[in-house]
Motif scaffolding. Structure first.
Motif, PDB file in Angstrom:
ATOM      1  N   ALA A 124      11.806  34.665  69.084  1.00  0.00           N
ATOM      2  CA  ALA A 124      11.699  33.328  69.678  1.00  0.00           C
ATOM      3  C   ALA A 124      10.655  32.534  68.910  1.00  0.00           C
ATOM      4  CB  ALA A 124      11.309  33.439  71.136  1.00  0.00           C
ATOM      5  N   LEU A 125      10.968  31.292  68.602  1.00  0.00           N
ATOM      6  CA  LEU A 125      10.036  30.440  67.868  1.00  0.00           C
ATOM      7  C   LEU A 125       8.959  29.877  68.784  1.00  0.00           C
ATOM      8  CD1 LEU A 125       9.213  28.836  65.319  1.00  0.00           C
ATOM      9  CD2 LEU A 125      10.844  27.074  66.012  1.00  0.00           C
ATOM     10  N   THR A 126       9.330  29.515  70.001  1.00  0.00           N
ATOM     11  CA  THR A 126       8.426  28.794  70.880  1.00  0.00           C
ATOM     12  C   THR A 126       8.846  28.984  72.329  1.00  0.00           C
ATOM     13  OG1 THR A 126       7.586  26.571  71.431  1.00  0.00           O
ATOM     14  CG2 THR A 126       9.821  26.715  70.601  1.00  0.00           C
ATOM     15  N   ASN A 127       8.048  28.503  73.256  1.00  0.00           N
ATOM     16  CA  ASN A 127       8.437  28.518  74.666  1.00  0.00           C
ATOM     17  C   ASN A 127       9.226  27.276  75.058  1.00  0.00           C
ATOM     18  OD1 ASN A 127       6.002  27.140  74.174  1.00  0.00           O
ATOM     19  ND2 ASN A 127       5.422  27.210  76.317  1.00  0.00           N
ATOM     20  N   TRP A 128       9.452  26.353  74.122  1.00  0.00           N
ATOM     21  CA  TRP A 128      10.219  25.140  74.401  1.00  0.00           C
ATOM     22  C   TRP A 128      11.705  25.378  74.180  1.00  0.00           C
ATOM     23  CZ3 TRP A 128       8.234  20.743  76.485  1.00  0.00           C
ATOM     24  CH2 TRP A 128       6.837  20.627  76.512  1.00  0.00           C
ATOM     25  N   CYS A 129      12.521  24.889  75.105  1.00  0.00           N
ATOM     26  CA  CYS A 129      13.982  24.923  74.997  1.00  0.00           C
ATOM     27  C   CYS A 129      14.489  23.488  74.844  1.00  0.00           C
ATOM     28  CB  CYS A 129      14.603  25.528  76.249  1.00  0.00           C
ATOM     29  SG  CYS A 129      13.931  27.114  76.772  1.00  0.00           S
ATOM     30  N   LEU A 130      15.624  23.344  74.199  1.00  0.00           N
ATOM     31  CA  LEU A 130      16.270  22.041  74.066  1.00  0.00           C
ATOM     32  C   LEU A 130      17.483  22.006  74.985  1.00  0.00           C
ATOM     33  CD1 LEU A 130      16.702  19.279  72.702  1.00  0.00           C
ATOM     34  CD2 LEU A 130      17.970  20.475  70.894  1.00  0.00           C
ATOM     35  N   LEU A 131      17.493  21.060  75.926  1.00  0.00           N
ATOM     36  CA  LEU A 131      18.615  20.857  76.841  1.00  0.00           C
ATOM     37  C   LEU A 131      19.388  19.622  76.397  1.00  0.00           C
ATOM     38  CD1 LEU A 131      20.226  21.216  79.508  1.00  0.00           C
ATOM     39  CD2 LEU A 131      18.384  19.965  80.672  1.00  0.00           C
ATOM     40  N   THR A 132      20.699  19.771  76.185  1.00  0.00           N
ATOM     41  CA  THR A 132      21.511  18.642  75.734  1.00  0.00           C
ATOM     42  C   THR A 132      22.729  18.444  76.635  1.00  0.00           C
ATOM     43  OG1 THR A 132      22.795  20.029  74.181  1.00  0.00           O
ATOM     44  CG2 THR A 132      20.841  18.898  73.317  1.00  0.00           C
ATOM     45  N   PHE A 133      23.067  17.172  76.848  1.00  0.00           N
ATOM     46  CA  PHE A 133      24.332  16.749  77.454  1.00  0.00           C
ATOM     47  C   PHE A 133      25.091  15.998  76.366  1.00  0.00           C
ATOM     48  CE2 PHE A 133      22.230  17.745  81.298  1.00  0.00           C
ATOM     49  CZ  PHE A 133      23.104  17.670  82.373  1.00  0.00           C
ATOM     50  N   THR A 134      26.285  16.454  76.005  1.00  0.00           N
ATOM     51  CA  THR A 134      27.039  15.836  74.913  1.00  0.00           C
ATOM     52  C   THR A 134      28.473  15.556  75.327  1.00  0.00           C
ATOM     53  OG1 THR A 134      25.710  17.102  73.323  1.00  0.00           O
ATOM     54  CG2 THR A 134      27.681  16.003  72.485  1.00  0.00           C
ATOM     55  N   ASP A 135      28.857  14.297  75.288  1.00  0.00           N
ATOM     56  CA  ASP A 135      30.227  13.865  75.569  1.00  0.00           C
ATOM     57  C   ASP A 135      30.911  13.637  74.224  1.00  0.00           C
ATOM     58  OD1 ASP A 135      32.594  12.665  76.258  1.00  0.00           O
ATOM     59  OD2 ASP A 135      31.700  10.918  77.205  1.00  0.00           O
ATOM     60  N   ILE A 136      31.885  14.497  73.897  1.00  0.00           N
ATOM     61  CA  ILE A 136      32.605  14.396  72.622  1.00  0.00           C
ATOM     62  C   ILE A 136      33.960  13.758  72.908  1.00  0.00           C
ATOM     63  CG2 ILE A 136      33.404  15.617  70.573  1.00  0.00           C
ATOM     64  CD1 ILE A 136      31.535  17.930  71.417  1.00  0.00           C
ATOM     65  N   GLU A 137      34.166  12.572  72.371  1.00  0.00           N
ATOM     66  CA  GLU A 137      35.361  11.790  72.697  1.00  0.00           C
ATOM     67  C   GLU A 137      36.634  12.380  72.120  1.00  0.00           C
ATOM     68  OE1 GLU A 137      36.827   7.614  70.972  1.00  0.00           O
ATOM     69  OE2 GLU A 137      35.086   7.389  72.296  1.00  0.00           O
ATOM     70  N   ASN A 138      36.550  12.968  70.910  1.00  0.00           N
ATOM     71  CA  ASN A 138      37.768  13.331  70.193  1.00  0.00           C
ATOM     72  C   ASN A 138      37.506  14.591  69.363  1.00  0.00           C
ATOM     73  OD1 ASN A 138      39.785  13.410  68.022  1.00  0.00           O
ATOM     74  ND2 ASN A 138      40.382  11.355  68.694  1.00  0.00           N
ATOM     75  N   ILE A 139      38.163  15.691  69.744  1.00  0.00           N
ATOM     76  CA  ILE A 139      38.045  16.961  69.025  1.00  0.00           C
ATOM     77  C   ILE A 139      39.436  17.417  68.602  1.00  0.00           C
ATOM     78  CG2 ILE A 139      37.286  19.369  69.119  1.00  0.00           C
ATOM     79  CD1 ILE A 139      35.472  18.658  71.391  1.00  0.00           C
ATOM     80  N   ALA A 140      39.538  17.877  67.362  1.00  0.00           N
ATOM     81  CA  ALA A 140      40.798  18.432  66.881  1.00  0.00           C
ATOM     82  C   ALA A 140      40.522  19.406  65.751  1.00  0.00           C
ATOM     83  CB  ALA A 140      41.739  17.325  66.397  1.00  0.00           C
ATOM     84  N   SER A 141      41.403  20.383  65.611  1.00  0.00           N
ATOM     85  CA  SER A 141      41.334  21.292  64.474  1.00  0.00           C
ATOM     86  C   SER A 141      41.609  20.521  63.182  1.00  0.00           C
ATOM     87  CB  SER A 141      42.366  22.410  64.635  1.00  0.00           C
ATOM     88  OG  SER A 141      42.480  23.183  63.450  1.00  0.00           O
ATOM     89  N   LYS A 142      41.017  20.990  62.093  1.00  0.00           N
ATOM     90  CA  LYS A 142      41.278  20.390  60.779  1.00  0.00           C
ATOM     91  C   LYS A 142      42.318  21.191  59.997  1.00  0.00           C
ATOM     92  CE  LYS A 142      37.809  18.584  58.531  1.00  0.00           C
ATOM     93  NZ  LYS A 142      36.531  18.409  57.810  1.00  0.00           N
ATOM     94  N   VAL A 143      42.923  22.186  60.655  1.00  0.00           N
ATOM     95  CA  VAL A 143      43.841  23.100  59.973  1.00  0.00           C
ATOM     96  C   VAL A 143      45.250  22.915  60.529  1.00  0.00           C
ATOM     97  CG1 VAL A 143      44.340  25.519  59.448  1.00  0.00           C
ATOM     98  CG2 VAL A 143      41.960  24.765  59.695  1.00  0.00           C
ATOM     99  N   ALA A 144      46.215  22.667  59.637  1.00  0.00           N
ATOM    100  CA  ALA A 144      47.626  22.575  60.054  1.00  0.00           C
ATOM    101  C   ALA A 144      48.123  23.961  60.459  1.00  0.00           C
ATOM    102  CB  ALA A 144      48.456  22.011  58.908  1.00  0.00           C
ATOM    103  N   PRO A 145      49.051  24.038  61.418  1.00  0.00           N
ATOM    104  CA  PRO A 145      49.694  22.944  62.153  1.00  0.00           C
ATOM    105  C   PRO A 145      48.893  22.445  63.359  1.00  0.00           C
ATOM    106  CG  PRO A 145      50.621  24.996  62.898  1.00  0.00           C
ATOM    107  CD  PRO A 145      49.624  25.360  61.823  1.00  0.00           C
ATOM    108  N   PHE A 146      47.752  23.095  63.658  1.00  0.00           N
ATOM    109  CA  PHE A 146      46.988  22.761  64.864  1.00  0.00           C
ATOM    110  C   PHE A 146      46.446  21.330  64.809  1.00  0.00           C
ATOM    111  CE2 PHE A 146      46.528  27.232  63.683  1.00  0.00           C
ATOM    112  CZ  PHE A 146      47.160  27.832  64.759  1.00  0.00           C
ATOM    113  N   SER A 147      46.201  20.840  63.610  1.00  0.00           N
ATOM    114  CA  SER A 147      45.695  19.478  63.456  1.00  0.00           C
ATOM    115  C   SER A 147      46.718  18.431  63.873  1.00  0.00           C
ATOM    116  CB  SER A 147      45.271  19.241  62.003  1.00  0.00           C
ATOM    117  OG  SER A 147      46.329  19.535  61.109  1.00  0.00           O
ATOM    118  N   ASP A 148      47.990  18.825  63.946  1.00  0.00           N
ATOM    119  CA  ASP A 148      49.049  17.891  64.337  1.00  0.00           C
ATOM    120  C   ASP A 148      49.357  17.938  65.836  1.00  0.00           C
ATOM    121  OD1 ASP A 148      49.426  17.120  61.656  1.00  0.00           O
ATOM    122  OD2 ASP A 148      50.759  18.840  61.302  1.00  0.00           O
TER     123      ASP A 148
END
Length: 325
Positions: free
Chosen positions: A60-84
């Motif tokens: 462990a580097l430190t006693n501090w943790c990073l808490l994140t809330f992330t809204d990802i609008e658009n996710i897709a694979s970059k590999v065909a055929p899944f990208s389609d």
């Protein structure tokens, strides 16, 4: 990559898609919250360090943790055929632990990783792909966060789980944490300077007993000019009785930022209110206190990034350990 293994079978109704994937318009809010380094190290020892290595360990580097809330609008694979196939929206709530890979022979800090040790998501497809390909310890959730940057800065996370372990307890939705603004009349600029000094002091104290490698410092500083978060994960597959691990590994997957649309600090004073759930005892896992905690260095960023597939650092299959990097 693994010529000794059979091909993975992609069949109808199986939702697994191939990485890498690209993430567009990811709106992230981040906050540093203080835990306990000893409990964080115990969590690392119970996950990452259970995969044996004769060359290195994770600290462990430190006693501090990073808490994140992330809204990802658009996710897709970059590999065909899944990208389609199309794209999906995903929201992640993550507690990140900054950890060091340390040489056992010379006690040298060789690399800084970010460990997404707790992660809740709103999307079943993301949960399945994340757990099976990357090893993300994902769980479904309900959440609240700002739809756009700005106020009201209210966040919350609820899980369908057990509040208390008891034979008569029925699984139900329970609040785990919430974040809300609270004015303490202190100058925002003063707080930023104070927290910057705190983080510098913590970082220095954390590595004072280690010989910090020049490559580690180069990697740490390069993040300011070439943004990339090196993620490390604990991936395992249980046997049919949940007693033995058919496969366990420490794996690495970089997130590479392609474009930053907006970035800045949040001027409001924010506080975390943490509730106890027996299923997800964040106070025992990371030492984050129950009840109210002050959040440090709150920030926001809107970005596009790519998430690579995973590479093994060390793995164990059928009792045989393999180190790859």
């Amino acid at each position: 990559m693994y010529p000794e293994l059979p091909d993975y079978r992609h069949f109808y109704s199986n939702p697994i898609a191939k990485p890498p994937c690209r993430m567009l318009n990811a709106q992230m809010y981040g906050f540093f919250v203080e835990g306990e380094k000893a409990k964080i190290q115990a969590y690392i020892d119970s996950t990452l360090n259970t995969v044996p290595s004769s060359d290195f360990t994770f600290k462990a580097l430190t006693n501090w943790c990073l808490l994140t809330f992330t809204d990802i609008e658009n996710i897709a694979s970059k590999v065909a055929p899944f990208s389609d196939y199309g794209y999906m929206q995903e929201t992640d709530i993550i507690i990140w632990l900054p950890i060091l890979k340390v040489s056992l022979e010379i006690r040298k800090a060789e690399h800084l990783y970010w460990y997404p040790a707790f992660i809740a998501v709103n999307n079943i497809n993301a949960l399945i792909n994340g757990r099976e390909i990357w090893g993300y310890n994902k769980y479904l959730c309900r959440y609240r966060m700002p739809e756009q940057f700005g106020k009201p800065l209210h966040f919350s996370l609820s899980l369908d789980t057990f509040k208390t372990f008891n034979p008569s307890t029925k699984m139900d939705w329970h609040d785990l944490l919430s974040i809300y603004p609270e004015d303490d009349d202190e100058s925002w600029l003063k707080e930023v300077l104070e927290v910057g000094d705190e983080i510098a002091t913590l970082f220095k104290a954390s590595v004072c007993d280690l010989d910090v490698d020049s490559q580690f410092l180069k990697q740490f500083l390069s993040g300011f000019t070439h943004p990339q978060m090196d993620q490390i994960l604990f991936k395992q597959i249980p046997d049919g009785y949940g007693e033995k691990a058919v496969y366990s590994a420490v794996v690495h997957s970089p997130s590479e930022v392609k474009k930053i649309h907006k970035i800045g600090f949040i001027k409001d004073d924010l506080h975390l209110d943490l509730q106890h759930l027996d299923s997800f005892p964040l106070n025992k896992m990371f030492g984050i206190p129950l009840g109210k905690s002050e959040l440090k260095l709150p920030y926001y960023v809107k970005m596009d990034f790519d998430q690579a597939g995973v590479e093994e650092i060390v793995s164990t299959t059928s009792g045989i350990t393999t180190q790859r990097r």
